[in-house]
Scaffold this active site. Structure first.
Site, PDB file in Angstrom:
ATOM      1  N   ALA A  81     106.506  -8.726  25.587  1.00 22.44           N
ATOM      2  CA  ALA A  81     105.326  -9.156  26.341  1.00 22.44           C
ATOM      3  C   ALA A  81     104.945  -8.084  27.339  1.00 22.44           C
ATOM      4  O   ALA A  81     105.794  -7.323  27.808  1.00 22.44           O
ATOM      5  CB  ALA A  81     105.613 -10.474  27.066  1.00 22.44           C
ATOM      6  N   ASP A  82     103.667  -8.028  27.645  1.00 22.71           N
ATOM      7  CA  ASP A  82     103.210  -7.083  28.657  1.00 22.71           C
ATOM      8  C   ASP A  82     101.945  -7.639  29.287  1.00 22.71           C
ATOM      9  O   ASP A  82     101.245  -8.454  28.694  1.00 22.71           O
ATOM     10  CB  ASP A  82     102.911  -5.706  28.048  1.00 22.71           C
ATOM     11  N   GLN A  83     101.674  -7.190  30.497  1.00 20.64           N
ATOM     12  CA  GLN A  83     100.487  -7.655  31.204  1.00 20.64           C
ATOM     13  C   GLN A  83      99.842  -6.478  31.928  1.00 20.64           C
ATOM     14  O   GLN A  83     100.536  -5.664  32.517  1.00 20.64           O
ATOM     15  CB  GLN A  83     100.884  -8.725  32.218  1.00 20.64           C
ATOM     16  N   ALA A 118      99.769  -9.988  26.892  1.00 14.10           N
ATOM     17  CA  ALA A 118      99.979  -9.871  25.449  1.00 14.10           C
ATOM     18  C   ALA A 118     101.394 -10.288  25.099  1.00 14.10           C
ATOM     19  O   ALA A 118     102.332 -10.068  25.868  1.00 14.10           O
ATOM     20  CB  ALA A 118      99.749  -8.426  25.008  1.00 14.10           C
TER      21      ALA A 118
END
Length: 205
Positions: A81-83, A118
């Site tokens: 996950a990434d933001q 994401a």
């Protein structure tokens, strides 16, 4: 841990993240998981990709984290996950210290920014699922004194997240309006992830 789990996989889910917020979201959802941080240089990956759109950058980094860990965890489902935080065309990263945090808050105050979160799921080096969600965050007007008070109270936590706030903590005081779901704001689009895990028969509910 005597908490009920809805997880039906023979191995635990692997979360390729050290983010406490993401770990808490999975634990609260009754998912049996292990956190195995991805060993990638995020800035280098982002720069070499040439991508500029915040959603595309978040998606790329989520995929890279999932793939990187999945290579070392054969047969297991790995969640990356990434933001990213974007104020119009400008991308923010975690503030390096209090002065940088104050500057980010001054820039964000009275304006709307977007969080692009994401998530990607990999297994044996292949991406099986990915999606990106957006939350629109409108900060209220903040005086210099209000920013100082907030930084005093929030302490070290301000350097651990982009935009110098954690909405699940004192950061909630900074906002006037939010459009988007709680999970997206915390950096893991949980509902689409759960739907994918159910489709793979990994959840018992």
């Amino acid at each position: 841990d005597t908490r009920m789990t809805l997880w039906r996989g023979k191995d635990p889910l692997i979360l390729a993240s050290q983010s406490r917020a993401r770990q808490v979201l999975l634990a609260n959802a009754g998912i049996h998981f292990e956190a195995v941080p991805a060993d990638i240089d995020e800035r280098a990956v982002q720069q070499s990709s040439g991508l500029l759109a915040p959603g595309e950058i978040a998606a790329l980094l989520a995929r890279e984290k999932a793939l990187s860990v999945s290579m070392r965890q054969p047969g297991k489902y790995v969640v990356g996950a990434d933001q990213t935080l974007a104020l119009e065309t400008r991308l923010f990263s975690k503030p390096s210290g209090r002065a940088a945090a104050a500057e980010q808050l001054r820039d964000l105050a009275g304006r709307s920014h977007q969080l692009h979160s994401a998530v990607a799921v990999a297994r044996d080096g292949k991406i099986l699922f990915e999606t990106t969600a957006i939350a629109r965050m409108t900060m209220r007007q903040l005086s210099g004194a209000e920013i100082r008070t907030y930084l005093d109270e929030a302490g070290e936590a301000v350097t651990s997240s982009v935009g110098a706030y954690q909405l699940e903590g004192l950061g909630v005081h900074l906002f006037e309006r939010i459009d988007g779901d709680h999970f997206t704001i915390l950096g893991l689009p949980l509902l689409p992830l759960l739907a994918f895990l159910r489709s793979e028969r990994l959840l018992g509910a």
